[in-house]
Design an enzyme around this catalytic site. Structure first.
Site, PDB file in Angstrom:
ATOM      1  N   GLU A 236      28.802  -0.093  -7.502  1.00  0.00           N
ATOM      2  CA  GLU A 236      28.896  -1.183  -6.519  1.00  0.00           C
ATOM      3  C   GLU A 236      27.642  -1.073  -5.661  1.00  0.00           C
ATOM      4  O   GLU A 236      27.510  -0.148  -4.854  1.00  0.00           O
ATOM      5  CB  GLU A 236      30.158  -1.014  -5.654  1.00  0.00           C
ATOM      6  CG  GLU A 236      31.472  -1.097  -6.428  1.00  0.00           C
ATOM      7  CD  GLU A 236      31.831  -2.514  -6.876  1.00  0.00           C
ATOM      8  OE1 GLU A 236      31.201  -3.479  -6.397  1.00  0.00           O
ATOM      9  OE2 GLU A 236      32.733  -2.645  -7.726  1.00  0.00           O
TER      10      GLU A 236
ATOM     11  N   CYS B 277      27.479  -4.793   2.571  1.00  0.00           N
ATOM     12  CA  CYS B 277      26.910  -5.187   1.271  1.00  0.00           C
ATOM     13  C   CYS B 277      27.116  -6.668   1.037  1.00  0.00           C
ATOM     14  O   CYS B 277      26.306  -7.317   0.380  1.00  0.00           O
ATOM     15  CB  CYS B 277      27.531  -4.367   0.152  1.00  0.00           C
ATOM     16  SG  CYS B 277      29.330  -4.464   0.116  1.00  0.00           S
TER      17      CYS B 277
HETATM   18  P1  NAD Z   1      22.123   5.261  -1.069  1.00  0.00           P
HETATM   19  O1  NAD Z   1      22.002   4.781  -2.458  1.00  0.00           O
HETATM   20  O2  NAD Z   1      20.893   5.722  -0.383  1.00  0.00           O
HETATM   21  O3  NAD Z   1      23.167   6.480  -0.980  1.00  0.00           O
HETATM   22  C1  NAD Z   1      24.505   6.341  -1.428  1.00  0.00           C
HETATM   23  C2  NAD Z   1      25.063   7.721  -1.730  1.00  0.00           C
HETATM   24  O4  NAD Z   1      24.376   8.269  -2.854  1.00  0.00           O
HETATM   25  C3  NAD Z   1      24.924   8.742  -0.613  1.00  0.00           C
HETATM   26  O5  NAD Z   1      26.123   9.478  -0.523  1.00  0.00           O
HETATM   27  C4  NAD Z   1      23.785   9.639  -1.094  1.00  0.00           C
HETATM   28  O6  NAD Z   1      23.837  10.959  -0.603  1.00  0.00           O
HETATM   29  C5  NAD Z   1      24.025   9.622  -2.590  1.00  0.00           C
HETATM   30  N1  NAD Z   1      22.859   9.951  -3.422  1.00  0.00           N
HETATM   31  C6  NAD Z   1      21.541   9.844  -3.111  1.00  0.00           C
HETATM   32  N2  NAD Z   1      20.785  10.221  -4.168  1.00  0.00           N
HETATM   33  C7  NAD Z   1      21.632  10.570  -5.161  1.00  0.00           C
HETATM   34  C8  NAD Z   1      21.454  11.035  -6.503  1.00  0.00           C
HETATM   35  N3  NAD Z   1      20.249  11.198  -7.023  1.00  0.00           N
HETATM   36  N4  NAD Z   1      22.559  11.271  -7.250  1.00  0.00           N
HETATM   37  C9  NAD Z   1      23.798  11.073  -6.732  1.00  0.00           C
HETATM   38  N5  NAD Z   1      24.014  10.654  -5.468  1.00  0.00           N
HETATM   39  C10 NAD Z   1      22.955  10.399  -4.689  1.00  0.00           C
HETATM   40  O7  NAD Z   1      22.843   4.074  -0.277  1.00  0.00           O
HETATM   41  P2  NAD Z   1      23.144   4.005   1.283  1.00  0.00           P
HETATM   42  O8  NAD Z   1      21.864   3.771   2.012  1.00  0.00           O
HETATM   43  O9  NAD Z   1      24.013   5.137   1.688  1.00  0.00           O
HETATM   44  O10 NAD Z   1      24.066   2.695   1.360  1.00  0.00           O
HETATM   45  C11 NAD Z   1      23.588   1.406   1.566  1.00  0.00           C
HETATM   46  C12 NAD Z   1      23.620   0.610   0.274  1.00  0.00           C
HETATM   47  O11 NAD Z   1      24.944   0.578  -0.255  1.00  0.00           O
HETATM   48  C13 NAD Z   1      23.231  -0.850   0.461  1.00  0.00           C
HETATM   49  O12 NAD Z   1      22.388  -1.250  -0.590  1.00  0.00           O
HETATM   50  C14 NAD Z   1      24.568  -1.574   0.369  1.00  0.00           C
HETATM   51  O13 NAD Z   1      24.475  -2.925  -0.039  1.00  0.00           O
HETATM   52  C15 NAD Z   1      25.273  -0.743  -0.642  1.00  0.00           C
HETATM   53  N6  NAD Z   1      26.727  -0.960  -0.570  1.00  0.00           N
HETATM   54  C16 NAD Z   1      27.327  -1.632  -1.595  1.00  0.00           C
HETATM   55  C17 NAD Z   1      28.696  -1.909  -1.538  1.00  0.00           C
HETATM   56  C18 NAD Z   1      29.382  -2.692  -2.641  1.00  0.00           C
HETATM   57  O14 NAD Z   1      30.605  -2.719  -2.651  1.00  0.00           O
HETATM   58  N7  NAD Z   1      28.665  -3.316  -3.559  1.00  0.00           N
HETATM   59  C19 NAD Z   1      29.443  -1.462  -0.439  1.00  0.00           C
HETATM   60  C20 NAD Z   1      28.800  -0.767   0.581  1.00  0.00           C
HETATM   61  C21 NAD Z   1      27.434  -0.522   0.502  1.00  0.00           C
END
Ligand code: NAD
Length: 515
Positions: free
Chosen positions: A251, A285
């Site tokens: 997501e 999001c």
């Molecule tokens: P991000 O991708 O930077 O991080 C998300 C998670 O992934 C964090 O817990 C982080 O520690 C982890 N992570 C980072 N690198 C990783 C790796 N290599 N392997 C595994 N895990 C790793 O995202 P963010 O900045 O925390 O969140 C914001 C984003 O999330 C925005 O783009 C937003 O649109 C999206 N979002 C989407 C939805 C949806 O339902 N589509 C809902 C909420 C947020």
């Protein structure tokens, strides 16, 4: 600020067991506490505990598991103030934003999955009479839990988009390891405390605090990955899941368009535009990220939105009803929002309200309305994820649909018109996983309605049947009670029987080919 590095190479193995990282209140800049930065060795131990605990949890059956989920639902309501306090402190969002989604959504989801899991996951009988090879046999579809589910969450909804995705996985009979964002881990730790108090057996739900390297280490330990976050990280997660050969659901980000037709209720559309672009500080999001307005109502719409946004109060939330727009939760996000606004201004956009980071304590960006925008600008093409609303005048709905689809993302969209038939027709032409007519975002509360992105916004869906079946292995059962000693197609092969079977095939399927 969470001081640990986010993405980058998986260094978790080398991290000393005592490594910790700080969690900050974005609205004040104060450090709240430190939590452990878990490494690969910790994750292996957690996965062992999760595997050991899972069979008994599964054996409890739907009703036994539902009892625990319903206890958690009550716990959340009894402890609402404490939960909202923790979410607000580590995210800097308003009490209302925390209540609406992190509390409200999650309380509803606990009840929904407790009630609906048996309907979605009970054995299904499928007909066998329509195929001569299986006629008279019992055909059954069974949904068995995958075992251990890994959930990785973002910072914008520390409970709804992290623990929220664990609920159906637990209801299906899995153990779950949740890796919350390093920016907002405290809410997930509170959920672990809640589940313990509500009688969830040890090992069934665990929280692995840490950064990107912790998340990367988790993928190799589980049977299924549910990831919510950015498209960039989503790609890394999917690659790692491919190496581990496990299923993976993503997501990801969005850049949701809103189309306002000339016959829309402009007052409602303007109120909705202000709310659905600025609630949760625009860090949703499914925020309205860009608006296309048909020329005849453009001036009225812009004037109403501007009046609305100008009145919004912003600052550190000190209680209920104190501010409408909270802080920017994730430190680098402030510069992303500022750079999108700068880029738009350099290319000819005009700011009607806001436009700057706020000086003083905490991390805030002013609620901002922009006009004279176009698709050369990053604010129209990328996910800004802040309290910004760029509004573009269009000649007609045709141009609006073309511009709405001019995006690498396809999460959600909305169409506003008093002609709902035309609205639905326009909605069906928009390339997004969800499209609302005369509404936005509220679809997320319809837990029986799938929610997921097209294009770069994700793979798979949450909610609805697939929202729980994705955490299961499908087993098909074919059961034969009475049968011949030897089927006609079995050995030995005889010319007479072969030709008879061929005539039988023609009799069965020949009719369709005559047309
Ligand atoms: P991000 O991708 O930077 O991080 C998300 C998670 O992934 C964090 O817990 C982080 O520690 C982890 N992570 C980072 N690198 C990783 C790796 N290599 N392997 C595994 N895990 C790793 O995202 P963010 O900045 O925390 O969140 C914001 C984003 O999330 C925005 O783009 C937003 O649109 C999206 N979002 C989407 C939805 C949806 O339902 N589509 C809902 C909420 C947020």
């Amino acid at each position: 600020m969470a001081s640990a590095t986010r993405q980058g190479p998986a260094k978790a193995d080398e991290a000393p067991a005592t490594a910790k990282f700080a969690v900050e209140n974005p609205a004040t800049g104060d450090v709240i506490t430190e939590v452990p930065l878990l490494g690969a060795r910790d994750l292996r131990a957690m996965a062992r505990a999760a595997r050991a605990a899972q069979p008994d949890w599964e054996a409890l059956g739907f009703e036994g598991r539902a009892r625990v989920l319903r206890r958690a639902q009550k716990w959340m309501l009894d402890n609402a103030e404490r939960i909202i306090g923790v979410v607000v402190s580590e995210s800097g969002k308003t009490h209302e934003d925390a209540q609406l989604a992190d509390l409200g959504y999650t309380v509803a989801a606990l009840g929904f999955w407790a009630r609906e899991a048996p309907d979605y996951l009970s054995d299904e009988r499928v007909p066998s009479w329509n195929n001569p090879a299986t006629a008279g046999k019992r055909l059954i579809i069974r949904y068995a839990p995958v075992g251990v589910v890994g959930v990785i969450g973002p910072w914008n909804y520390p409970i709804a988009n992290s623990f929220g995705d664990c609920i159906p996985a637990l209801a299906a009979g899995n153990s779950v390891i949740l890796k919350p964002s390093e920016v907002t881990p405290l809410s997930s730790l509170l959920m672990a405390e809640m589940m313990r108090e509500c009688g969830l057996p040890e090992g069934v739900f665990q929280v692995a605090t840490g950064d990107g390297s912790t998340g990367a280490a988790l993928i190799g330990e589980v049977d299924c990955m549910m990831f919510t976050g950015s498209a960039k990280t989503g790609k890394s997660v999917m690659k790692a899941a491919a190496d581990a050969l496990i299923s993976c659901y993503l997501e990801l980000g969005g850049n949701d368009p809103m189309i306002v037709c000339a016959d829309a209720d402009v007052e409602r559309a303007a109120n909705a535009a202000a709310f659905y672009s600025m609630n949760n500080g625009g860090q949703v999001c499914i925020s309205v990220e860009r608006v296309y307005v048909e020329e005849p109502v453009y001036d009225e719409f812009v004037s109403r939105v501007t009046d609305n946004v100008r009145r919004l109060r912003q600052g550190a939330p000190s209680g209920v009803g104190t501010v409408e727009v909270g802080a920017v939760t994730f430190p680098p996000q402030l510069e992303i929002v500022a750079s999108h606004v700068r880029d738009a201004l350099e290319k000819g956009a005009k700011v009607l309200v806001g436009g700057h980071p706020r000086s003083g304590q905490g991390r805030f960006f002013e609620p901002t309305v922009l006009v004279d925008v176009d698709h050369t600008m990053r604010i129209m093409q990328e996910e800004t994820f802040g309290p910004t609303l760029p509004i573009m005048k269009v000649a007609d709905a045709e141009q609006a649909v073309a511009l709405a689809n001019d995006s690498s993302y396809g999460l959600q969209a909305s169409v506003w018109t008093s002609d709902v038939k035309r609205g639905e027709a326009l909605a069906r032409r928009i390339e997004a996983g969800v499209v609302c007519v005369n509404d936005a975002q509220i679809n997320y509360t319809a837990l029986n309605l799938p929610m997921g992105g097209w294009k770069a916004s994700g793979l798979g869906t949450r909610h609805g049947a697939n929202g729980i079946r994705k955490y299961c292995k499908v087993q098909s059962l074919l059961i034969t009670r009475r049968a011949l000693k030897r089927e006609p197609f079995m050995f030995p092969y005889r010319a007479g029987r072969t030709l008879m079977l061929r005539r039988f095939l023609r009799l069965l399927y020949g009719r369709g080919s005559r047309d």
